[in-house]
Design a protein around this motif. Structure first.
Motif, short mmCIF file in Angstrom:
data_model
loop_
_atom_site.label_atom_id
_atom_site.label_comp_id
_atom_site.label_asym_id
_atom_site.label_seq_id
_atom_site.Cartn_x
_atom_site.Cartn_y
_atom_site.Cartn_z
N ALA A 119 0.84 -1.21 0.00
CA ALA A 119 0.00 0.00 0.00
C ALA A 119 0.87 1.26 0.00
CB ALA A 119 -0.95 -0.02 1.20
N ALA A 120 1.97 1.24 0.75
CA ALA A 120 2.88 2.38 0.78
C ALA A 120 3.56 2.57 -0.58
CB ALA A 120 3.92 2.20 1.89
N VAL A 121 3.91 1.48 -1.23
CA VAL A 121 4.49 1.56 -2.58
C VAL A 121 3.49 2.22 -3.52
CG1 VAL A 121 5.11 0.16 -4.60
CG2 VAL A 121 6.11 -0.37 -2.37
N LEU A 122 2.23 1.80 -3.46
CA LEU A 122 1.20 2.36 -4.33
C LEU A 122 1.00 3.86 -4.08
CD1 LEU A 122 -1.42 -0.54 -4.26
CD2 LEU A 122 0.22 0.02 -6.08
N ARG A 123 1.22 4.30 -2.83
CA ARG A 123 1.12 5.73 -2.49
C ARG A 123 2.40 6.48 -2.85
NH1 ARG A 123 -0.24 3.66 2.42
NH2 ARG A 123 1.61 4.59 3.38
N GLY A 124 3.47 5.75 -3.17
CA GLY A 124 4.76 6.38 -3.45
C GLY A 124 5.52 6.77 -2.19
N ASP A 125 5.20 6.17 -1.06
CA ASP A 125 5.81 6.49 0.22
C ASP A 125 6.97 5.53 0.48
OD1 ASP A 125 6.51 6.92 2.88
OD2 ASP A 125 4.42 7.14 3.55
N GLN A 126 8.15 5.90 -0.01
CA GLN A 126 9.30 5.01 0.07
C GLN A 126 9.74 4.69 1.50
OE1 GLN A 126 12.37 5.64 -2.80
NE2 GLN A 126 13.98 4.99 -1.41
N PRO A 127 9.86 5.66 2.41
CA PRO A 127 10.28 5.30 3.78
C PRO A 127 9.32 4.32 4.45
CG PRO A 127 10.45 7.68 3.44
CD PRO A 127 9.75 7.11 2.25
N GLN A 128 8.02 4.55 4.30
CA GLN A 128 7.03 3.67 4.92
C GLN A 128 7.06 2.29 4.27
OE1 GLN A 128 4.65 5.15 7.54
NE2 GLN A 128 5.30 3.09 7.97
N ASP A 147 14.90 -8.90 -2.90
CA ASP A 147 15.14 -8.21 -4.17
C ASP A 147 14.31 -6.94 -4.29
OD1 ASP A 147 16.95 -10.20 -4.83
OD2 ASP A 147 15.57 -11.26 -6.18
N VAL A 148 13.05 -7.00 -3.87
CA VAL A 148 12.18 -5.81 -3.91
C VAL A 148 12.73 -4.73 -3.00
CG1 VAL A 148 9.88 -4.93 -3.29
CG2 VAL A 148 10.09 -7.03 -4.61
N ILE A 149 13.11 -5.10 -1.79
CA ILE A 149 13.65 -4.14 -0.82
C ILE A 149 14.92 -3.50 -1.38
CG2 ILE A 149 14.74 -3.91 1.45
CD1 ILE A 149 12.72 -6.12 2.41
N ARG A 150 15.81 -4.32 -1.92
CA ARG A 150 17.06 -3.81 -2.49
C ARG A 150 16.78 -2.86 -3.65
NH1 ARG A 150 19.80 -7.69 -1.49
NH2 ARG A 150 19.08 -9.17 -3.02
N ARG A 151 15.81 -3.19 -4.47
CA ARG A 151 15.47 -2.33 -5.62
C ARG A 151 14.93 -0.98 -5.14
NH1 ARG A 151 11.81 -4.01 -10.84
NH2 ARG A 151 11.99 -2.00 -11.89
N ILE A 152 14.08 -0.99 -4.13
CA ILE A 152 13.55 0.27 -3.59
C ILE A 152 14.69 1.09 -3.00
CG2 ILE A 152 12.08 1.30 -1.81
CD1 ILE A 152 10.17 -1.09 -2.16
N GLN A 158 9.54 4.23 -7.17
CA GLN A 158 8.97 4.38 -8.52
C GLN A 158 9.51 3.32 -9.48
OE1 GLN A 158 10.54 6.83 -6.85
NE2 GLN A 158 8.78 8.05 -6.19
N SER A 159 10.69 2.76 -9.17
CA SER A 159 11.29 1.75 -10.05
C SER A 159 10.42 0.50 -10.13
CB SER A 159 12.69 1.37 -9.55
OG SER A 159 12.62 0.65 -8.34
N LEU A 160 9.59 0.27 -9.14
CA LEU A 160 8.73 -0.92 -9.16
C LEU A 160 7.63 -0.82 -10.21
CD1 LEU A 160 8.38 -1.58 -5.34
CD2 LEU A 160 9.98 -2.62 -6.94
N PHE A 161 7.39 0.40 -10.70
CA PHE A 161 6.33 0.59 -11.70
C PHE A 161 6.88 0.57 -13.12
CE2 PHE A 161 4.84 2.75 -7.84
CZ PHE A 161 3.71 1.98 -7.62
N ARG A 162 8.24 0.54 -13.26
CA ARG A 162 8.87 0.47 -14.58
C ARG A 162 9.17 -0.97 -14.93
NH1 ARG A 162 13.78 3.43 -13.33
NH2 ARG A 162 12.91 4.45 -11.54
#
Length: 163
Positions: A119-128, A147-152, A158-162
């Protein structure tokens, strides 16, 4: 349900419970009991904290689509995870070393953190997002989540949406 599908006793109990109680009181299923996808309930389930609540025609404007495919009440889940549930000393050690039954419980406990991270990713809230996803990983480590955590951390949320 498909023609010829066999209903186990547990399936019948779930359907009976929904039919008997849903008009008058909420019906929920624990995370470890599964989502009920085998009964076609997914469109009517909303994840809240550690349970899936049966909500006829779950509102897509009020809830977010979760990692598990069902809708997530992220507001209620956040309140439960951050203010109601007690996690004891689960987050004190660097790494949890658990016997299999305790690991299953920890995996169930990781789900709300995973959904709140999403949900935080969808809001663009990287720290949360990182905070929740790291706690999910602590309880139930996986290469995919690492891998997801490392990518963030390296490329931003925003990289998760590319592609």
């Amino acid at each position: 349900m498909r023609k010829g599908e066999v209903l186990r006793t547990s399936d019948q109990v779930i359907l009976y419970t929904i039919a008997q109680y849903l008009p008058n009181r909420p019906v929920t299923f624990g995370v470890s009991s599964g989502r009920g996808s085998w009964l076609g309930l997914d469109p009517h389930l909303v994840f809240q904290g550690l349970v899936f609540k049966v909500v006829p025609r779950a509102d897509t404007r009020r809830f977010v689509r979760g990692v598990q495919g069902t809708m997530v009440d992220s507001t209620r889940t956040r309140v439960l995870v951050d203010s109601v549930f007690s996690w004891g000393k689960l987050f004190e050690p660097d790494t949890l070393v658990l016997e299999p039954a305790a690991q299953q419980v920890a995996t169930s406990f990781s789900v709300p953190f995973l959904e709140l991270g999403n949900a935080a990713v969808l809001r663009g809230d990287q720290p949360q997002a990182l905070s929740y996803l790291r706690r999910s990983y602590h309880l139930s480590p996986s290469k995919a989540l690492a891998d997801v955590i490392r990518r963030i951390e390296t490329e931003g949320v925003q990289s998760l949406f590319r592609r």
